[in-house]
Design a protein around this motif. Structure first.
Motif, PDB file in Angstrom:
ATOM      1  N   PHE A 150      -6.510 -11.003 -60.860  1.00  0.00           N
ATOM      2  CA  PHE A 150      -7.175 -11.770 -59.812  1.00  0.00           C
ATOM      3  C   PHE A 150      -6.158 -12.219 -58.763  1.00  0.00           C
ATOM      4  O   PHE A 150      -4.992 -12.472 -59.077  1.00  0.00           O
ATOM      5  N   ASN A 151      -6.605 -12.339 -57.526  1.00  0.00           N
ATOM      6  CA  ASN A 151      -5.711 -12.727 -56.441  1.00  0.00           C
ATOM      7  C   ASN A 151      -5.212 -14.165 -56.598  1.00  0.00           C
ATOM      8  O   ASN A 151      -4.063 -14.468 -56.276  1.00  0.00           O
ATOM      9  N   THR A 152      -6.075 -15.054 -57.043  1.00  0.00           N
ATOM     10  CA  THR A 152      -5.690 -16.448 -57.281  1.00  0.00           C
ATOM     11  C   THR A 152      -6.048 -16.806 -58.713  1.00  0.00           C
ATOM     12  O   THR A 152      -7.215 -16.721 -59.103  1.00  0.00           O
ATOM     13  N   THR A 153      -5.049 -17.185 -59.496  1.00  0.00           N
ATOM     14  CA  THR A 153      -5.275 -17.568 -60.885  1.00  0.00           C
ATOM     15  C   THR A 153      -4.590 -18.901 -61.150  1.00  0.00           C
ATOM     16  O   THR A 153      -3.386 -19.042 -60.953  1.00  0.00           O
ATOM     17  N   LYS A 191     -12.522  -9.152 -65.386  1.00  0.00           N
ATOM     18  CA  LYS A 191     -12.471  -8.356 -64.148  1.00  0.00           C
ATOM     19  C   LYS A 191     -13.336  -7.104 -64.287  1.00  0.00           C
ATOM     20  O   LYS A 191     -14.053  -6.721 -63.353  1.00  0.00           O
ATOM     21  N   ASP A 195     -14.636 -12.006 -57.918  1.00  0.00           N
ATOM     22  CA  ASP A 195     -13.555 -11.092 -58.266  1.00  0.00           C
ATOM     23  C   ASP A 195     -12.205 -11.501 -57.702  1.00  0.00           C
ATOM     24  O   ASP A 195     -11.233 -10.757 -57.805  1.00  0.00           O
ATOM     25  N   ASP A 196     -12.136 -12.698 -57.083  1.00  0.00           N
ATOM     26  CA  ASP A 196     -10.877 -13.136 -56.488  1.00  0.00           C
ATOM     27  C   ASP A 196     -10.261 -14.341 -57.173  1.00  0.00           C
ATOM     28  O   ASP A 196      -9.044 -14.473 -57.211  1.00  0.00           O
ATOM     29  N   PHE A 197     -11.088 -15.230 -57.718  1.00  0.00           N
ATOM     30  CA  PHE A 197     -10.586 -16.489 -58.252  1.00  0.00           C
ATOM     31  C   PHE A 197     -10.864 -16.596 -59.743  1.00  0.00           C
ATOM     32  O   PHE A 197     -11.961 -16.301 -60.210  1.00  0.00           O
ATOM     33  N   ASP A 205     -21.630 -10.569 -52.107  1.00  0.00           N
ATOM     34  CA  ASP A 205     -21.300 -11.989 -52.118  1.00  0.00           C
ATOM     35  C   ASP A 205     -22.537 -12.781 -52.504  1.00  0.00           C
ATOM     36  O   ASP A 205     -23.423 -13.015 -51.687  1.00  0.00           O
ATOM     37  N   THR A 229      -9.699 -19.547 -50.717  1.00  0.00           N
ATOM     38  CA  THR A 229      -8.527 -19.721 -51.569  1.00  0.00           C
ATOM     39  C   THR A 229      -7.261 -19.622 -50.730  1.00  0.00           C
ATOM     40  O   THR A 229      -7.242 -19.005 -49.662  1.00  0.00           O
ATOM     41  N   VAL A 247     -13.181 -15.891 -49.502  1.00  0.00           N
ATOM     42  CA  VAL A 247     -13.270 -14.796 -50.471  1.00  0.00           C
ATOM     43  C   VAL A 247     -14.702 -14.718 -50.976  1.00  0.00           C
ATOM     44  O   VAL A 247     -15.440 -15.706 -50.972  1.00  0.00           O
TER      45      VAL A 247
END
Length: 452
Positions: free
Chosen positions: A396-399, A450, A371-373, A2, A137, A287
């Motif tokens: 991605f988890n949130t796009t 990614k 790597d999440d948003f 992070d 997120t 995240v």
């Protein structure tokens, strides 16, 4: 790992000092604003990673991004020190905004100078305001906040079926089009908690602003977007910015009974702010942050020639309108051919003369923070189902989909929509299937980010 990111925020009101033409309809020269609903603003969010890679997300209370603003990217980039491919100026698409795409009016020329100067200032201020931040997120499903525009209606006592936009017949005679029943009600929310500063909340939702706009209205307004920002900042101690999603076939109204329907920009903005506040209090997850990666491609879509047989009629009607500005007469003369407005006539003629190399190109962006948003951009009015296709296949988890971003090329309908008569499929410059290919191109771009 992070890694640290820094986030800055700035917003400036850019409400005109003089009465100017409004936009969103074919009657700009007759619609100089006479009153102000919600203020017009420009907002900037600056995000930098540990390598000082920086992106600027700019929210603008205008209907669409004009050529002049798109061409200004070079100058803006030089003056703020951020590469132009990492600057994303996105319109909120209010139809009660200043007519920035119409430089034939001296009032608009003066206003554009003011707006661009304000944009430069907020970008610089946002960069100066950057503070270490952690990222959260979340998303929330709204209820009764939007619907797909097009219905099919049966006339009483007859079997005639026609396809219309926002003016409906008897509710008991109207049914949703089979291909357009699903309007994704998801609001995406990203919150940046900052050391020594207010959190920055980025909300992404798809709903076409229509409350303060209209062919005869003279209200200047950011519509429900301005009301949303004001309400959310009152509910939650934060800085708020709203980015419009894929609302090319989505409207901020419902088929609910009148007493339950949102009727004003303020009521709708409050409703959306309530959902966002709930998401912030109950549905957010921290995240990891990380490196910022960006990718930009110049994509070429096929040109729509489905209405070429009406090209000369469209040209004639447009010339007639330009000569005496008789919109009503133009629409009446176009009615036998299904031509609905002077703009419709002009678009049909223009598309007949377009080619892929000169007119089919579009700038697509994909941006990842960690790597999440991630978010992607499209320079126009994308249909909801195309955006859903992209989101469902994103790694991605949130796009987020930022519509009306960086330029404006009009509508991008889904392939199935071309089976039906509609204003959007008639005037779009893009051929059937282009939307789905754009979504798949976005996904490939995201997959590359990614991996890296």
């Amino acid at each position: 790992m992070d890694e640290m990111i820094r986030v800055g925020y700035a917003r400036q009101e850019v409400t005109p000092d003089e009465s100017i033409p409004l936009t969103g309809y074919s009657t700009e020269a007759k619609r100089f604003h006479q009153q102000i609903g919600q203020p017009i603003c420009v907002t900037a969010v600056a995000i930098s990673d540990s390598d000082d890679t920086t992106v600027l997300m700019i929210g603008m209370d205008v209907c669409t991004v004009p050529d002049e603003y798109f061409e200004y990217l070079d100058t803006l980039s030089e003056r703020v020190g951020v590469p132009k491919e990492r600057i994303y100026m996105a319109a909120t698409h209010t139809h009660a905004s200043p007519g920035v795409r119409h430089p034939r009016f001296p009032e608009i020329v003066r206003y554009n100078q003011k707006f661009l100067a304000a944009m430069e200032e907020v970008c610089k201020d946002a960069l100066t305001d950057r503070k270490p931040a952690t990222m959260f997120t979340g998303s929330i499903e709204t209820e009764h906040m939007n619907f797909v525009k097009h219905y099919k209606c049966k006339e009483k006592g007859g079997e005639k079926i026609w396809y219309i936009g926002d003016n409906f017949g008897d509710a008991n005679q109207s049914v949703y089009l089979e291909h357009a029943t699903i309007a994704d009600p998801t609001m995406h929310v990203v919150k940046f908690e900052r050391e020594g500063g207010k959190p920055v909340v980025v909300a992404n939702f798809r709903a076409h602003p229509h409350f303060d706009g209209g062919a005869t209205k003279t209200v200047l307004s950011s519509d429900f977007i301005g009301a949303f920002r004001t309400a959310l900042e009152a509910m939650v101690d934060c800085h708020a910015v709203y980015f419009q999603g894929a609302s090319g076939n989505i409207n901020s109204s419902t088929r609910l009974p009148a007493e339950r329907r949102f009727t004003t920009a303020v009521s709708y903005g409050l409703g959306l702010a309530g959902y966002c506040a709930e998401c912030l209090s109950k549905r957010m997850s921290q995240v990891p942050t990380g490196k910022i990666r960006t990718k930009q491609v110049k994509y070429y879509g096929e040109i729509n020639h489905t209405m070429d047989h009406l090209a000369e009629i469209g040209k004639q009607l447009r010339e007639e309108w330009n000569k005496d500005f008789d919109t009503k007469k133009c629409k009446e003369n176009g009615a036998p051919y299904g031509i609905r407005s002077p703009y419709h006539a002009a678009a049909i003629y223009a598309n007949s003369r377009r080619n892929k190399e000169e007119d089919g190109w579009m700038i697509l962006n994909a941006v990842a923070v960690g790597d999440d948003f991630a978010f992607v951009t499209f320079p126009g009015e994308m249909y909801d189902s195309i955006s859903v296709r992209m989101e469902e296949n994103s790694p991605f988890n949130t796009t987020m989909m930022l519509g009306y971003c960086c330029h404006h090329l009009g509508y991008l309908p889904s392939r199935v929509a071309y089976k039906y008569t509609s204003y959007e499929t008639d005037i779009t410059r893009f051929a059937p299937g282009t939307g789905e290919m754009v979504a798949d191109t976005h996904v490939r771009m995201l997959e590359e980010l990614k991996k890296n």
